[in-house]
Design an enzyme around this catalytic site. Structure first.
Site, PDB file in Angstrom:
ATOM      1  N   HIS A 122       9.401  -1.653  23.079  1.00 17.78           N
ATOM      2  CA  HIS A 122      10.853  -1.510  23.789  1.00 17.78           C
ATOM      3  C   HIS A 122      11.301  -2.433  24.822  1.00 17.78           C
ATOM      4  O   HIS A 122      10.337  -3.168  24.833  1.00 17.78           O
ATOM      5  CB  HIS A 122      10.561  -0.081  24.722  1.00 17.78           C
ATOM      6  CG  HIS A 122      10.417   1.420  23.863  1.00 17.78           C
ATOM      7  ND1 HIS A 122       9.264   1.676  22.993  1.00 17.78           N
ATOM      8  CD2 HIS A 122      11.455   2.115  23.720  1.00 17.78           C
ATOM      9  CE1 HIS A 122       9.786   2.824  22.368  1.00 17.78           C
ATOM     10  NE2 HIS A 122      10.780   3.238  22.810  1.00 17.78           N
TER      11      HIS A 122
ATOM     12  N   LYS B 155      10.947  -0.715  30.373  1.00 14.19           N
ATOM     13  CA  LYS B 155      10.544   0.617  30.147  1.00 14.19           C
ATOM     14  C   LYS B 155       9.093   0.695  30.809  1.00 14.19           C
ATOM     15  O   LYS B 155       8.091  -0.055  30.330  1.00 14.19           O
ATOM     16  CB  LYS B 155      10.193   0.863  28.538  1.00 14.19           C
ATOM     17  CG  LYS B 155       9.715   2.450  28.453  1.00 14.19           C
ATOM     18  CD  LYS B 155       9.808   2.741  26.792  1.00 14.19           C
ATOM     19  CE  LYS B 155       9.149   3.983  26.402  1.00 14.19           C
ATOM     20  NZ  LYS B 155      10.030   5.101  27.090  1.00 14.19           N
TER      21      LYS B 155
END
EC number: 1.17.1.8
Length: 250
Positions: free
Chosen positions: A133, A137
């Site tokens: 990600h 995140k």
């Protein structure tokens, strides 16, 4: 009938997307948009709450919605099976009418990838998950990876996955007995690969998100279905009618 939506985490990436979708939809109306300074009572009176905050704040939002009898869609990561079980018990305590819908990933493609991985997992003993990600995140493993590992474990039943030795710390965090590797890198949106190994072959089931548009269909579906749902629902698959092998979706 117009559904009044309260968005918790309205200033974040997913929150801003949700606000736009609510504004553009004829059957949805914004009841409130909450940020980190907002009072939880701002949720009161909504027909459905969308929680897209962060793991530290999410549980308080969900518990407040449950106590008020407001259906809530939880798009925040960090909800393991054990934490969801705690919400089930809390909901029974209040005899709350509002459903709680946990959606680890609003992407239809991601849900299908998890279902395919769960199906294939019954035929391979060596399984690992790699998820990547964007650098911002804050949680790892991702909620999608946790959900995928748990569904794979359910699909395999009593058959254990061949896991690394205890001293192989670089082999990932074990989730439901399955190694999960997390990458957080600039330039990425979201990606997950489930790699299954057998004698003389490997199978990789991969899903990549290249635009937030991937989440739009799932967000709208969850907001529209949650007011009519019952109990605790886990996964967008339950709303789409996709059967996860071996998984209990409620």
């Amino acid at each position: 009938m117009t559904i009044r939506v309260a968005v918790a985490g309205a200033t974040g990436r997913m929150g801003r997307l949700a606000l736009r979708l609510v504004e553009e939809a004829d059957d949805l109306d914004l009841h409130a948009g909450l940020d980190s300074r907002s009072a939880l009572t701002d949720l009161d009176g909504a027909d459905v709450v969308l929680d897209v905050t962060h793991p530290a704040a999410s549980e308080g939002i969900v518990r407040h919605a449950v106590a008020q009898g407001i259906p809530v869609v939880v798009g925040t990561s960090g909800w393991s099976a054990d934490r969801i079980t705690g919400i089930q018990a809390y909901r029974r305590e209040f005899e709350a009418p509002g459903a709680v819908v946990f959606v680890p990933n609003f992407s239809v493609g991601s849900v299908l990838g998890t279902a395919l991985a769960a199906y294939a997992a019954r035929f391979f003993d060596s399984i690992e998950i790699v998820e990547a990600h964007h650098a911002g995140k804050v949680d790892s493993p991702s909620g999608t990876a946790v959900r995928t590992a748990e569904v794979i474990a359910d699909a395999r039943g009593d058959l254990p996955v061949v896991a690394p030795h205890a001293d192989q710390r670089a082999r990932g965090q074990l989730v439901a007995g399955i190694p999960v590797h997390s990458l957080r890198l600039a330039g990425l949106s979201a990606e997950q690969r489930v790699v299954l190994g057998g004698e003389g072959e490997t199978l990789t089931i991969a899903h990549s998100t290249i635009s937030p548009a991937a989440y739009e269909q799932g967000i709208l579906l969850a907001l529209r279905r949650a007011p009519e749902a019952e109990g605790v629902v886990v996964g967008l698959d339950a709303l789409l009618g996709i059967a996860m092998p071996g998984a209990d979706a409620s």
